[in-house]
Structures are given as C-alpha cells and as structure tokens.
Design a protein around this motif. Sequence first.
Motif, PDB file in Angstrom:
ATOM      1  N   GLU A 111       0.826  -1.209   0.000  1.00  0.00           N
ATOM      2  CA  GLU A 111       0.000   0.000   0.000  1.00  0.00           C
ATOM      3  C   GLU A 111       0.861   1.260   0.000  1.00  0.00           C
ATOM      4  O   GLU A 111       0.505   2.254  -0.632  1.00  0.00           O
ATOM      5  N   ALA A 112       1.982   1.230   0.695  1.00  0.00           N
ATOM      6  CA  ALA A 112       2.886   2.384   0.689  1.00  0.00           C
ATOM      7  C   ALA A 112       3.416   2.633  -0.722  1.00  0.00           C
ATOM      8  O   ALA A 112       3.494   3.781  -1.175  1.00  0.00           O
ATOM      9  N   GLU A 113       3.746   1.570  -1.418  1.00  0.00           N
ATOM     10  CA  GLU A 113       4.258   1.723  -2.782  1.00  0.00           C
ATOM     11  C   GLU A 113       3.173   2.219  -3.735  1.00  0.00           C
ATOM     12  O   GLU A 113       3.446   3.013  -4.628  1.00  0.00           O
ATOM     13  N   VAL A 114       1.933   1.745  -3.553  1.00  0.00           N
ATOM     14  CA  VAL A 114       0.832   2.196  -4.404  1.00  0.00           C
ATOM     15  C   VAL A 114       0.607   3.699  -4.235  1.00  0.00           C
ATOM     16  O   VAL A 114       0.380   4.424  -5.210  1.00  0.00           O
ATOM     17  N   ILE A 115       0.701   4.164  -2.999  1.00  0.00           N
ATOM     18  CA  ILE A 115       0.474   5.587  -2.712  1.00  0.00           C
ATOM     19  C   ILE A 115       1.656   6.436  -3.174  1.00  0.00           C
ATOM     20  O   ILE A 115       1.530   7.627  -3.394  1.00  0.00           O
ATOM     21  N   GLY A 116       2.810   5.808  -3.357  1.00  0.00           N
ATOM     22  CA  GLY A 116       3.983   6.543  -3.811  1.00  0.00           C
ATOM     23  C   GLY A 116       4.950   6.872  -2.696  1.00  0.00           C
ATOM     24  O   GLY A 116       5.727   7.812  -2.804  1.00  0.00           O
ATOM     25  N   CYS A 117       4.904   6.100  -1.624  1.00  0.00           N
ATOM     26  CA  CYS A 117       5.784   6.337  -0.483  1.00  0.00           C
ATOM     27  C   CYS A 117       6.818   5.223  -0.391  1.00  0.00           C
ATOM     28  O   CYS A 117       6.560   4.081  -0.771  1.00  0.00           O
ATOM     29  N   TYR A 118       7.951   5.567   0.137  1.00  0.00           N
ATOM     30  CA  TYR A 118       8.959   4.555   0.404  1.00  0.00           C
ATOM     31  C   TYR A 118       8.513   3.716   1.589  1.00  0.00           C
ATOM     32  O   TYR A 118       7.756   4.167   2.442  1.00  0.00           O
ATOM     33  N   TRP A 119       8.996   2.500   1.633  1.00  0.00           N
ATOM     34  CA  TRP A 119       8.670   1.613   2.747  1.00  0.00           C
ATOM     35  C   TRP A 119       9.962   0.994   3.227  1.00  0.00           C
ATOM     36  O   TRP A 119      10.722   0.481   2.412  1.00  0.00           O
ATOM     37  N   PRO A 120      10.260   0.968   4.475  1.00  0.00           N
ATOM     38  CA  PRO A 120       9.538   1.656   5.543  1.00  0.00           C
ATOM     39  C   PRO A 120       9.909   3.130   5.574  1.00  0.00           C
ATOM     40  O   PRO A 120      10.966   3.523   5.107  1.00  0.00           O
ATOM     41  N   ASN A 121       9.041   3.905   6.117  1.00  0.00           N
ATOM     42  CA  ASN A 121       9.291   5.323   6.321  1.00  0.00           C
ATOM     43  C   ASN A 121       8.850   5.664   7.736  1.00  0.00           C
ATOM     44  O   ASN A 121       8.280   4.817   8.421  1.00  0.00           O
ATOM     45  N   PRO A 122       9.120   6.859   8.221  1.00  0.00           N
ATOM     46  CA  PRO A 122       8.808   7.178   9.626  1.00  0.00           C
ATOM     47  C   PRO A 122       7.343   6.983  10.007  1.00  0.00           C
ATOM     48  O   PRO A 122       7.055   6.514  11.106  1.00  0.00           O
ATOM     49  N   GLN A 123       6.417   7.295   9.101  1.00  0.00           N
ATOM     50  CA  GLN A 123       5.000   7.132   9.436  1.00  0.00           C
ATOM     51  C   GLN A 123       4.642   5.653   9.585  1.00  0.00           C
ATOM     52  O   GLN A 123       3.931   5.266  10.523  1.00  0.00           O
ATOM     53  N   VAL A 124       5.127   4.833   8.654  1.00  0.00           N
ATOM     54  CA  VAL A 124       4.845   3.402   8.714  1.00  0.00           C
ATOM     55  C   VAL A 124       5.505   2.797   9.955  1.00  0.00           C
ATOM     56  O   VAL A 124       4.881   2.010  10.678  1.00  0.00           O
ATOM     57  N   GLU A 125       6.747   3.159  10.207  1.00  0.00           N
ATOM     58  CA  GLU A 125       7.437   2.635  11.388  1.00  0.00           C
ATOM     59  C   GLU A 125       6.713   3.012  12.670  1.00  0.00           C
ATOM     60  O   GLU A 125       6.574   2.194  13.576  1.00  0.00           O
ATOM     61  N   SER A 126       6.230   4.244  12.733  1.00  0.00           N
ATOM     62  CA  SER A 126       5.493   4.689  13.913  1.00  0.00           C
ATOM     63  C   SER A 126       4.226   3.856  14.093  1.00  0.00           C
ATOM     64  O   SER A 126       3.892   3.448  15.220  1.00  0.00           O
ATOM     65  N   TYR A 127       3.525   3.588  13.004  1.00  0.00           N
ATOM     66  CA  TYR A 127       2.305   2.784  13.106  1.00  0.00           C
ATOM     67  C   TYR A 127       2.631   1.341  13.509  1.00  0.00           C
ATOM     68  O   TYR A 127       1.935   0.749  14.340  1.00  0.00           O
ATOM     69  N   ILE A 128       3.697   0.771  12.937  1.00  0.00           N
ATOM     70  CA  ILE A 128       4.088  -0.598  13.287  1.00  0.00           C
ATOM     71  C   ILE A 128       4.478  -0.669  14.760  1.00  0.00           C
ATOM     72  O   ILE A 128       4.138  -1.633  15.457  1.00  0.00           O
ATOM     73  N   ILE A 129       5.156   0.343  15.261  1.00  0.00           N
ATOM     74  CA  ILE A 129       5.513   0.370  16.688  1.00  0.00           C
ATOM     75  C   ILE A 129       4.254   0.431  17.546  1.00  0.00           C
ATOM     76  O   ILE A 129       4.167  -0.223  18.589  1.00  0.00           O
ATOM     77  N   THR A 130       3.254   1.180  17.087  1.00  0.00           N
ATOM     78  CA  THR A 130       1.979   1.234  17.821  1.00  0.00           C
ATOM     79  C   THR A 130       1.337  -0.151  17.871  1.00  0.00           C
ATOM     80  O   THR A 130       0.848  -0.577  18.931  1.00  0.00           O
ATOM     81  N   ILE A 131       1.353  -0.849  16.746  1.00  0.00           N
ATOM     82  CA  ILE A 131       0.808  -2.217  16.708  1.00  0.00           C
ATOM     83  C   ILE A 131       1.597  -3.119  17.657  1.00  0.00           C
ATOM     84  O   ILE A 131       1.025  -3.913  18.410  1.00  0.00           O
ATOM     85  N   HIS A 132       2.920  -2.995  17.639  1.00  0.00           N
ATOM     86  CA  HIS A 132       3.756  -3.820  18.526  1.00  0.00           C
ATOM     87  C   HIS A 132       3.443  -3.530  19.993  1.00  0.00           C
ATOM     88  O   HIS A 132       3.381  -4.453  20.808  1.00  0.00           O
ATOM     89  N   LYS A 133       3.284  -2.266  20.321  1.00  0.00           N
ATOM     90  CA  LYS A 133       2.970  -1.911  21.710  1.00  0.00           C
ATOM     91  C   LYS A 133       1.629  -2.497  22.133  1.00  0.00           C
ATOM     92  O   LYS A 133       1.460  -2.916  23.272  1.00  0.00           O
ATOM     93  N   HIS A 134       0.679  -2.526  21.206  1.00  0.00           N
ATOM     94  CA  HIS A 134      -0.652  -3.043  21.532  1.00  0.00           C
ATOM     95  C   HIS A 134      -0.628  -4.554  21.736  1.00  0.00           C
ATOM     96  O   HIS A 134      -1.193  -5.068  22.706  1.00  0.00           O
TER      97      HIS A 134
END
Length: 165
Positions: free
Chosen positions: A93-116
């Motif tokens: 999905e990041a690539e479809v939108i035109g964003c690099y993966w991983p990037n700070p926003q994705v990493e932040s969200y993944i960390i949120t998932i990990h914390k949960h």
Amino acid sequence: LDKSSFIKFNRMLLAFSVNTLLTSGLSATENTRVKTAQLPHSKLCNETALLLVMEDCGEQFKNQMMHVDPKNWCNLTHFIWEYYSFSTCTEQEAEVIGCYWPNPQVESYIITIHKHFFSNCTLDHMVLLDPPDPTLTVLVLVPVMLTLAMVALVVWCSKRSDILV
C-alpha cells in the motif's frame, strides 16, 4: 518489546520472508518474468492517505489476531502468517500511494501495533556476573603466556638458522 528483542524479531521476519521467496520459485535464476520493484520517484508521498491505508492494514491484522489466543501472542509461530500479511499490506500500500517503505509514518504505526499486541513479550533478563577472580586471572594469563611463549619460540628459531635448512 525491548530494542534487542525487536531487532531479533525483525531479523527472524526477514529470514522468513527470504526463505518464502526462495522456496516459492521467485529467485531470479528460475523465474525471469518477475517484475522488479520500482521505487516511486514520479509522485510525492501522500502521508494522509498513507496513514489511512496503514489503519486499514492494522484493522485487518487486529481482526486476524483476534483468532489467536492472547497467551500465544508472544510466540511468533502462532501468528507468523498474520504478521506477514500485515507487513506485506503496509509495504504494498505504501508503494501504491507513492511512499517509500519503511518510512517514519509506517514505522510509527508498526511500533503502535507492537505496543498493543506485544508489550508483554519482554523476556526476563539474565543478570550477567563477572567470573570469580581466580577464573578471571586464568582466562587473562593463559593467552598472555601463550603469546609470550610464541614470541620466545620465534626468536629462538630465528637465532638457530641451522635447523631451518
């Protein structure tokens, strides 16, 4: 997860992904029609759309994790496919939108998932103690003495050129 556990977890996930690619016949020598991933140079990253898509991927992951017993959330073998699907979703999905993966926003969200899901998965740390002094002395002196003995042997052999011929 603490930092070392997080790194180990990511390495294990990477190893699993590489193994999956190699065993599914997607190596470059076997399948020449595999499209190489192209980095999205032509369009800018839409961070708002990226965060919305990450929420969708996260919701899918949360729904899949509801089928895993919470006491097994710390055992990767019980949810490896769900985590792989989540990781693949975020990357694609990041690539479809035109964003690099991983990037700070994705990493932040993944960390949120990990914390949960994985905040209670920290391992009990073993307290490391220095060895007793006699053991430590032996462990230090043996290599020092061996080094000195080797130097003495080299010097002695270099003075006795008759045994080298």
